[in-house]
Enzyme design. Structure first.
Site, PDB file in Angstrom:
ATOM      1  N   LEU A 203       0.913  -1.397   0.169  1.00 21.30           N
ATOM      2  CA  LEU A 203      -0.218   0.112   0.110  1.00 21.30           C
ATOM      3  C   LEU A 203       1.356   1.348   0.149  1.00 21.30           C
ATOM      4  O   LEU A 203       1.486   1.009   0.354  1.00 21.30           O
ATOM      5  CB  LEU A 203      -0.753   0.303   0.906  1.00 21.30           C
ATOM      6  CG  LEU A 203      -1.393  -1.600   1.183  1.00 21.30           C
ATOM      7  CD1 LEU A 203      -2.761  -1.082   2.535  1.00 21.30           C
ATOM      8  CD2 LEU A 203      -2.971  -1.209   0.143  1.00 21.30           C
ATOM      9  N   ASP A 233     -10.643   4.597   7.620  1.00 17.92           N
ATOM     10  CA  ASP A 233     -10.135   5.392   5.647  1.00 17.92           C
ATOM     11  C   ASP A 233      -9.153   3.778   4.935  1.00 17.92           C
ATOM     12  O   ASP A 233      -8.683   3.154   5.463  1.00 17.92           O
ATOM     13  CB  ASP A 233      -8.497   5.841   6.734  1.00 17.92           C
ATOM     14  CG  ASP A 233      -8.721   6.959   7.596  1.00 17.92           C
ATOM     15  OD1 ASP A 233      -9.924   7.802   7.177  1.00 17.92           O
ATOM     16  OD2 ASP A 233      -8.089   7.305   8.832  1.00 17.92           O
ATOM     17  N   LEU A 234     -10.199   4.405   3.539  1.00 19.89           N
ATOM     18  CA  LEU A 234      -9.945   3.028   2.688  1.00 19.89           C
ATOM     19  C   LEU A 234      -8.458   2.613   2.410  1.00 19.89           C
ATOM     20  O   LEU A 234      -7.406   3.828   2.408  1.00 19.89           O
ATOM     21  CB  LEU A 234     -10.356   3.903   1.244  1.00 19.89           C
ATOM     22  CG  LEU A 234     -10.292   2.218  -0.385  1.00 19.89           C
ATOM     23  CD1 LEU A 234     -11.052   0.933   0.306  1.00 19.89           C
ATOM     24  CD2 LEU A 234     -10.465   2.807  -1.437  1.00 19.89           C
ATOM     25  N   ASP A 235      -7.579   0.795   2.602  1.00 19.04           N
ATOM     26  CA  ASP A 235      -6.248   0.656   2.613  1.00 19.04           C
ATOM     27  C   ASP A 235      -5.495   0.771   3.486  1.00 19.04           C
ATOM     28  O   ASP A 235      -4.807   0.908   3.119  1.00 19.04           O
ATOM     29  CB  ASP A 235      -6.947   0.386   1.007  1.00 19.04           C
ATOM     30  CG  ASP A 235      -6.596  -0.297   0.127  1.00 19.04           C
ATOM     31  OD1 ASP A 235      -7.969  -1.313   1.159  1.00 19.04           O
ATOM     32  OD2 ASP A 235      -7.398   0.013  -0.875  1.00 19.04           O
ATOM     33  N   GLU A 236      -5.745   1.536   4.549  1.00 18.30           N
ATOM     34  CA  GLU A 236      -5.010   1.800   5.370  1.00 18.30           C
ATOM     35  C   GLU A 236      -4.525   2.124   6.709  1.00 18.30           C
ATOM     36  O   GLU A 236      -4.398   2.464   7.871  1.00 18.30           O
ATOM     37  CB  GLU A 236      -5.200   3.874   5.306  1.00 18.30           C
ATOM     38  CG  GLU A 236      -5.219   4.415   4.401  1.00 18.30           C
ATOM     39  CD  GLU A 236      -5.122   6.289   4.307  1.00 18.30           C
ATOM     40  OE1 GLU A 236      -5.298   6.370   4.706  1.00 18.30           O
ATOM     41  OE2 GLU A 236      -4.921   6.842   3.022  1.00 18.30           O
TER      42      GLU A 236
END
Length: 291
Positions: A203, A233-236
């Site tokens: 990521l 928080d998307l993909d975090e």
């Protein structure tokens, strides 16, 4: 009783974390001893011995653990709370209940089902939920209940409500095995259990559709996968595990995807196993993992 459950019978896992200070290890060891336990594994970490945070994972054997758990927990509260420590005690002979959400890609889903059948994952799988039906027969061949919950159009609220209805009170954590839908913040608030995802890169590289085509166009030499906890928080979310595989200029986007699927399966399986064994401690937006 499976081989795994027999091997961890009467075995507890104690997670302890909080402000570092002298005497924590001694206090935990003494507590386990006076409650009739024998330490069989211990890992610990401090990010700064002077004013930092302390993290510890202890496994111990205690005959008659189930009957003694309430007394042990009372002792933990009495001993560790004054030290400012947070703690969690689990019986390792009780497998966590893991629901799987999937879409059309089946490689991560089938890897988890296969490892579960072989006894490599200390979990039960009460259900697999998918927004497509192409994996239904494969799932049922493992003896796992399959539920189809369509999710079409921009409004996912109806689908999420149905999934929450299926999950409610029935699972300890959820795995997104390449479930190609964005999970809403409202869903995360209501589901009430950890959600683990697998992402097809380190990521935040190559976010969105056709990631391996984008990787081919950029001429990458390494592809990877990241498994992390899902947050609003998307993909975090906090990362649990990552790995890479080397690729070269002669490989097509399809070749990259095939190599990437292998890495995704391995990374997600390790993340799931470590979570199920209480080897992951979340701290802010990162994790301490005792593999």
């Amino acid at each position: 009783m499976s081989v795994h459950l027999a091997s961890v019978r009467d075995r507890a896992c104690l997670i302890v974390h909080g402000p570092d200070r002298p005497g924590i290890v001694a206090a935990v060891s003494a507590l386990i001893t006076r409650n009739g336990g024998n330490i069989v594994a211990l890992d610990q970490y401090t990010d700064d011995p002077e004013g930092g945070r302390f993290f510890q994972r202890v496994e111990f054997h205690r005959p008659g653990l189930a009957a003694a758990s309430e007394e042990i927990e009372a002792d933990l509260a009495k001993t560790l709370t004054p030290l400012g420590m947070e703690w969690q005690l689990t019986d390792q002979s009780i497998p966590k209940r893991m629901a799987i959400l999937a879409s059309t890609s089946d490689h991560c889903l089938l890897e988890l089902l296969w490892r579960h059948r072989r006894g490599e994952l200390p979990v039960t799988i009460p259900m697999v939920i998918s927004n497509h039906t192409n994996v239904a027969e494969d799932v049922r061949s493992f003896g796992i209940p399959f539920f189809h919950v369509p999710s079409q159009g921009p409004d996912k609220s109806e689908a999420e409500a149905r999934i929450l209805e299926l999950l409610g009170g029935n699972v300890d954590f959820v795995v997104l095995a390449r479930y190609m839908q964005i999970i809403s913040e409202d869903f995360l608030d209501q589901v009430g259990v950890p959600v683990i995802n697998i992402h097809h890169s380190f990521l935040p590289a190559f976010i969105g559709a056709a990631p391996y085509r984008k990787a081919k166009e950029r001429g990458v030499k390494l592809i990877g996968a990241t498994s992390h906890y899902v947050t609003k928080d998307l993909d975090e979310g906090p990362i649990i595990e990552q790995d890479v595989a080397r690729v070269d200029h002669a490989m097509t986007a399809h070749d990259l995807q095939a190599r990437g699927a292998y890495v995704e399966r391995a990374v997600l399986s390790r993340a799931v196993q470590w979570h199920a064994q209480d080897r992951v401690i979340r701290h802010g937006n990162h994790t301490i993992v005792f593999p």
